[in-house]
Each structure stands twice: as C-alpha cells, then as structure tokens.
Scaffold this active site. Structure first.
Site, PDB file in Angstrom:
ATOM      1  CG  HIS A 173     108.548  76.821 -75.358  1.00 29.06           C
ATOM      2  ND1 HIS A 173     109.881  76.832 -75.642  1.00 29.06           N
ATOM      3  CD2 HIS A 173     108.440  76.656 -74.035  1.00 29.06           C
ATOM      4  CE1 HIS A 173     110.557  76.671 -74.517  1.00 29.06           C
ATOM      5  NE2 HIS A 173     109.706  76.563 -73.537  1.00 29.06           N
ATOM      6  NE  ARG A 191     102.868  77.358 -60.208  1.00 33.86           N
ATOM      7  CZ  ARG A 191     101.744  77.010 -60.826  1.00 33.86           C
ATOM      8  NH1 ARG A 191     101.009  77.905 -61.444  1.00 33.86           N
ATOM      9  NH2 ARG A 191     101.354  75.749 -60.838  1.00 33.86           N
ATOM     10  NE  ARG A 205     104.726  77.387 -55.118  1.00 34.32           N
ATOM     11  CZ  ARG A 205     104.561  76.705 -56.253  1.00 34.32           C
ATOM     12  NH1 ARG A 205     103.838  75.611 -56.265  1.00 34.32           N
ATOM     13  NH2 ARG A 205     105.107  77.122 -57.371  1.00 34.32           N
ATOM     14  CD  GLU A 216     103.862  70.660 -54.132  1.00 33.99           C
ATOM     15  OE1 GLU A 216     103.461  70.791 -55.284  1.00 33.99           O
ATOM     16  OE2 GLU A 216     104.553  71.512 -53.556  1.00 33.99           O
ATOM     17  CG  ASN A 246     100.253  70.631 -61.575  1.00 33.28           C
ATOM     18  OD1 ASN A 246      99.145  70.231 -61.891  1.00 33.28           O
ATOM     19  ND2 ASN A 246     100.584  71.911 -61.601  1.00 33.28           N
ATOM     20  CG  ASP A 247     105.228  68.768 -58.026  1.00 31.85           C
ATOM     21  OD1 ASP A 247     105.934  68.235 -58.897  1.00 31.85           O
ATOM     22  OD2 ASP A 247     105.314  69.976 -57.724  1.00 31.85           O
ATOM     23  NE  ARG A 289     104.988  69.558 -62.955  1.00 40.39           N
ATOM     24  CZ  ARG A 289     104.733  70.511 -62.064  1.00 40.39           C
ATOM     25  NH1 ARG A 289     104.892  70.281 -60.768  1.00 40.39           N
ATOM     26  NH2 ARG A 289     104.314  71.686 -62.436  1.00 40.39           N
ATOM     27  CB  CYS A 299      96.570  75.269 -56.097  1.00 44.49           C
ATOM     28  SG  CYS A 299      98.041  74.530 -55.393  1.00 44.49           S
TER      29      CYS A 299
HETATM   30  C1  PEP Z   1     101.450  71.425 -58.201  1.00 46.35           C
HETATM   31  O1  PEP Z   1     102.468  70.728 -58.067  1.00 46.35           O
HETATM   32  O2  PEP Z   1     100.320  70.956 -58.416  1.00 46.35           O
HETATM   33  C2  PEP Z   1     101.545  72.896 -58.124  1.00 46.35           C
HETATM   34  C3  PEP Z   1     100.461  73.651 -58.154  1.00 46.35           C
HETATM   35  O3  PEP Z   1     102.785  73.429 -58.073  1.00 46.35           O
HETATM   36  P1  PEP Z   1     103.746  73.646 -59.343  1.00 46.35           P
HETATM   37  O4  PEP Z   1     102.960  73.310 -60.580  1.00 46.35           O
HETATM   38  O5  PEP Z   1     104.178  75.065 -59.280  1.00 46.35           O
HETATM   39  O6  PEP Z   1     104.846  72.661 -59.045  1.00 46.35           O
HETATM   40 MG    MG Z   2     104.253  71.628 -57.248  1.00 44.43          MG
END
Ligand code: PEP
Ligand code: MG
Length: 566
Positions: free
Chosen positions: A187, A294, A330, A429, A452-453, A463, A500
C-alpha cells in the site's frame, strides 16, 4: 562514509534531504478486569463506530486528493470493522470478563495471524490492514493519537507504513518514503506513486539504523538510497534533480500534443481510469482518450450490484467529461483478487485461474445486460467502445456479443436513445487468445492487450507474489512474441491493437511496443507526459530493429539491459 542500500523501487523520482526515523510507537494494551461487561461492550461498539466514521472521512479525502482506487483501501478497512466474525470474537472475550482493549487486540491478532498464514499473497497482505484497523480502534479506546507531526521536509524512514499512516502524514513535508519491509505492490507503494512521492521499499533493517538528520539521496527509480554522500555525489545528484525537474516541466508543456515518432508515425496515448476523478486527471495529463475504464469501482464495497440507472449516471459523467475522445469501457472484471461482497463463491484454490470477469458475466446474463444497456444509453453521442475481459475462448466472445445484441434490441424496443455503431473488442490477457489471435480478430473491432494478466499466465508467475516477481516481467521475450503475434493478426484483419497493462506506461518497454507495431498505449494518467516524450525520441525504424533484437534475447533482464544501452 557514504553507505548505499539497495531496495525495491516503489515510486519513481529523486529526493535529497535529512532522514527522519518514524516509528509509530507500539501501543501498550491496557489490561484490567471490567466491573460492567455491558458497558465494556458498548465502549467497544462506540469505538468501532467512531473508527468507521474516521475511515470513511479519510476515504473521502483520499478520493478527492489522490484517487478512488486508493480511497477504496480505506473503505475496505471500514468494512473490516463490521466483520461479524471479528466482532463476535471480541464480544465473546468481553463476555468472559476481558476488557474491551484486550478483547479487541486478541481478536485482531487472531485474524491477522490467520491471514498471514494463507498461501495467497493478496490475503496475506490483508493482515496489515487488520492490524491497522485494530490500532485505530485502540487509539480511540485509550484516547491516544499517534499522528506524527513533521517539523520540516524530511525523508521518512520506517519499518513499514500502514495505509492510514501514509495518508495522514503531511505530504508537503515528505520528500520520500524508505521502508525496511514491504513489496512493490504494498500500500505504501500504491499511495506514494499516486501522490507522486519517491519511495523505496524492502531496504532491510539497516535503513532503521540511520540516525535522524543524516543527509540522504533517494532514487525511487533504481531503488538506491545513499546516506552520508560525498560532496561530489551531492553535487551530481543536485544536477540530476534539476535536470529531472526541467524534463518533467518540458514533458508537461508538451503533454497535450500528440505523440509522433521522430519519423512521424503516430501512436495514440490513452489513460487507464477507475473513477470520475481519474478521468479528470487523465485530461489534465494529456490523454487522447480512455483506453481502459475499469468499471469495478462501481461494484466493489457494495452489498448489491448497482442498478442500471446508477451505472448510467456514472458512465455518462465520464463520457461527457471526455467529449468526443474515444472511451474504451471494460465490462465487469471481478473475481481473482477483486472480491465483491454480494458474489460469494466460496474458497477457490487458484482464484486467478478461477471464476473471474467474463466467466461470471456470462453466468449472470441479467446483470451483464444491465451493464451493457447502461453503457449503450450513456454512450449516445460519444465515441464509446466496449470490451470484454479475460476472454479465453471464441465461444465466450460469441456469447458476449449475442448478449450485447439482446441488450441493444431491448433498448430499441423500448424506444431508448443509445450509442450506434460502437466498436466491440476483447482484452487479450490469456495465452490461448494470443495463440489464436487470427481467429479472434475476425470476431471483434479491436484488441487491447492486458499485459498484467498475460504475463502472469504466460510465465505462470502470480502477479503480486513477491517470491516470483523476478519471473513476472512483461519484457520477457515470450510475452513480446505474443504481442507481436496479436498485433500482426489484428493488422491482417484490418483492426487495431492496443496495450493497456502497466507495460504500456513503462518507459523502457515503450520503444519495444512501438517497434512491435502497437497502435495505442493506455496507462495511468500521470505516466502520459513522459510516455509521449519517449515516443517522440524514437524513429519507428530503430524501434522496429530494437523489437526484433529483443525477441531474440533469452530473458527480460537482457531485454531491459539492451534498451538501457540504446
Ligand atoms: C491487465 O491484465 O493487463 C489489465 C489491464 O487488467 P487488470 O490489471 O485490471 O487485470
Ligand atoms: Mg487483467
């Protein structure tokens, strides 16, 4: 003698100033035998209520000063105070003759240590929140206040900062945060980044031995902390701070200009947004649109899903703010690490591989269509685009599109005004989609790559799990290869592809993404000015050569080293 400590970079930026060791004093828990057990229960009840009120006020302040996402940390803490199991445990202890302070302490410790023992990293991190909330209630019960007062601008050294402590510190006096513990997604890191304050976490206990007033140099980008620097080092660092300030100033002046490579190729730079305030921030920082809205912010911390009208108003406010700029929304992406109280699916061994996002939406068609109708209505007169998260199979896309068509039909039959000709896309993703990108490209108007995913699934490295964070780097050639394939499939089919995930705002990754042919980059609003500048510094041909070489390397570290050497 100059001593250098290396920690984990948590929030970028440079700072020079005196050390200030800040220890929230450990509270001595009062212990006594209460005469009136009923009065003791009331005392605890009042303190909890009072703490919840403070937390909601704090959430309000944080929402307006920092952002809704960060404010949600405190909303979630306020919800802990109402947790039935926690309250029952404390009250049962009071009933057995224990005073409120001790009963509350034992109950919080019990749940905090249970969380600490969980295999899931996200749940383990919650133990710090339980202790933070616990402390707030003790302070009220015992009439003490631990809020620190900072006499002058300082670099704060501490073991770990609880979110509420970070939020109450006087920001104008904090030059940087340096903590002995904590990870890059703690945090402290999230708040420091949102506040624009440099931070290094995980520096180890040595950071706590630095005496107050020692001169420190903090580099939040490399994670290096220097104490007692030589005069040469100070002079050199001073130059870097000056140059950094000038660079930021220049970037800000150019933030509203488009991002063209040196040879004139344009890349669209958009923002990732999770609230109305974020959308304002995005415009201030030169976003050309929203590449990822989001929508979870409307659904978290609620006992019921928001109705169509509530959703309509929120979407409309954001779309109106953005005018005619493109806005990619999304649909709901909960599950995994994002829980909603009204959807309780019980325990899952691997939540990130479990019941998430589109999988939930397709099972709840009425709720899904309510979101789509709210969006379609709010999008009238705007460049609204809708995308589905966590798509794994072609059937899911087709099913989502058919529910979308039903939502359109329902509005049409009701004679409602709605957005026409809107683009429908998917998040890429999951590796299955990257592998079959060609087939998916025939189904949609665009791809948005959620790195990210995509990274966590490609490298099987969760992650947010510190122990595997060395594997979780989107610059890994395997992920780059997937991006290359997705962009190629998109362009063959005549559709666009954006990125993204966090990677889109990573200044080292941007030239590679440019070289891979990505059409749009969507990132956290504050990253936009420097991202645009990176695009301007590269000729497309060189970026293509860089990407080609990156794909041939063995690992992410080698890729980053190569970019750094350019
Ligand atoms: C991702 O997974 O890259 C993404 C943008 O979605 P989130 O981080 O909300 O899972
Ligand atoms: Mg994601």
């Amino acid at each position: 003698m100059t001593v250098e400590l290396k920690g984990i970079p948590a929030a970028p930026g440079l700072a020079k100033g005196p050390a200030l060791r800040w220890d929230p004093r450990p509270l001595q828990i009062l212990k006594f035998i209460p005469a009136d057990l009923h009065a003791e229960r009331t005392r605890l009840g009042d303190a909890r209520q009072n703490a919840a009120k403070q937390l909601r006020e704090l959430a309000g302040q944080v929402a307006s000063q920092i952002g809704e996402t960060e404010a949600a940390l405190f909303e979630a803490q306020a919800m802990f105070l109402e947790d039935a199991a926690l309250v029952q445990k404390a009250e049962a202890a009071i009933d057995s003759g224990v005073n409120a302070e001790q009963a509350w302490h034992d109950a919080c410790e019990y749940f905090a240590s249970q969380l600490e023992a969980m295999p899931d990293e996200t749940l383990r991190a919650r133990s710090a929140d339980v202790r933070d909330v616990g402390r707030r209630v003790f302070e009220i019960l015992m009439g003490v206040k631990a809020a620190p007062t900072l006499a002058k601008q300082s670099i704060i050294l501490t073991r770990d900062l609880a979110p509420s402590q970070t939020a109450v510190l006087d920001k104008s006096k904090v030059l940087a945060f340096c903590t002995a513990e904590g990870g890059p997604t703690s945090h402290t890191a999230i708040l420091a980044k949102a506040l624009g304050i440099p931070a290094i976490v995980g520096l180890g206990d040595a950071v706590l031995d630095i005496p107050d007033e020692t001169l420190l140099l903090v580099d939040g980008t490399t994670g290096i902390l220097a104490s007692n620097p030589t005069s040469e080092l100070v002079a050199d660092f001073g130059q870097r701070i000056l140059a950094d300030g000038e660079k930021r100033q220049r970037e800000h002046e150019l933030a509203t200009q488009p991002a063209l490579t040196r040879d004139g190729h344009r890349v669209e730079i958009a923002a990732n947004v999770g609230s109305v305030d974020d959308a304002r921030l995005a415009l201030q920082h030169g976003a050309e649109g929203i590449g990822l809205l989001r929508t979870e912010f409307l659904f978290l911390n609620r006992s019921q899903p928001p109705d169509e009208q509530t959703q309509y108003s929120a979407y409309r406010t954001i779309l109106d703010l953005m005018g005619n700029r493109p806005v990619v929304v999304r649909t709901l992406d909960v599950g995994g690490d994002k829980e909603v109280p009204y959807l309780d699916f019980g325990h899952e061994a691997n939540p990130f591989l479990g019941y998430r996002a589109i999988r939930i939406s397709l099972d709840h068609p009425d709720d899904f269509k309510a979101q789509l109708r709210a969006l379609l209505r709010a999008g009238a007169g705007h460049d609204l685009r809708i995308m589905f998260p966590m798509i794994a199979s072609l059937e899911e896309v087709r099913k989502a599109k058919s529910l979308f068509a039903e939502a359109q039909m329902e509005l049409r039959n009701a004679g409602r005004k709605m957005a026409e000709d809107i683009q429908i896309g998917i998040m890429v993703e999951i590796p299955s989609v990257a592998l079959l990108a060609e087939r998916f490209a025939r189904e949609v108007h665009f791809f948005s790559i959620g790195t990210n995913d995509l990274t966590q699934y490609t490298l099987a490295a969760e992650r947010g799990n510190k122990r595997v964070s060395h594997l979780n780097d989107p610059c890994h050639p395997a992920v780059l290869k997937e991006i290359q394939q997705v962009v190629h499939a998109a362009h063959q089919a005549g559709i666009w592809a954006g990125v993204c995930g966090e990677m889109a705002g990573d200044t080292q990754a941007i030239p590679i993404l440019l070289g891979l042919g990505v059409d749009e980059l969507s990132m956290s609003p504050r990253q936009i000015p420097s991202a645009k500048q990176v695009v301007r510094n590269w000729p497309l041909l060189e970026a293509q050569e860089l990407a080609r070489r990156a794909l041939e390397l063995d690992n992410a570290r080698a890729v980053r080293q190569m970019v750094g050497g350019y």
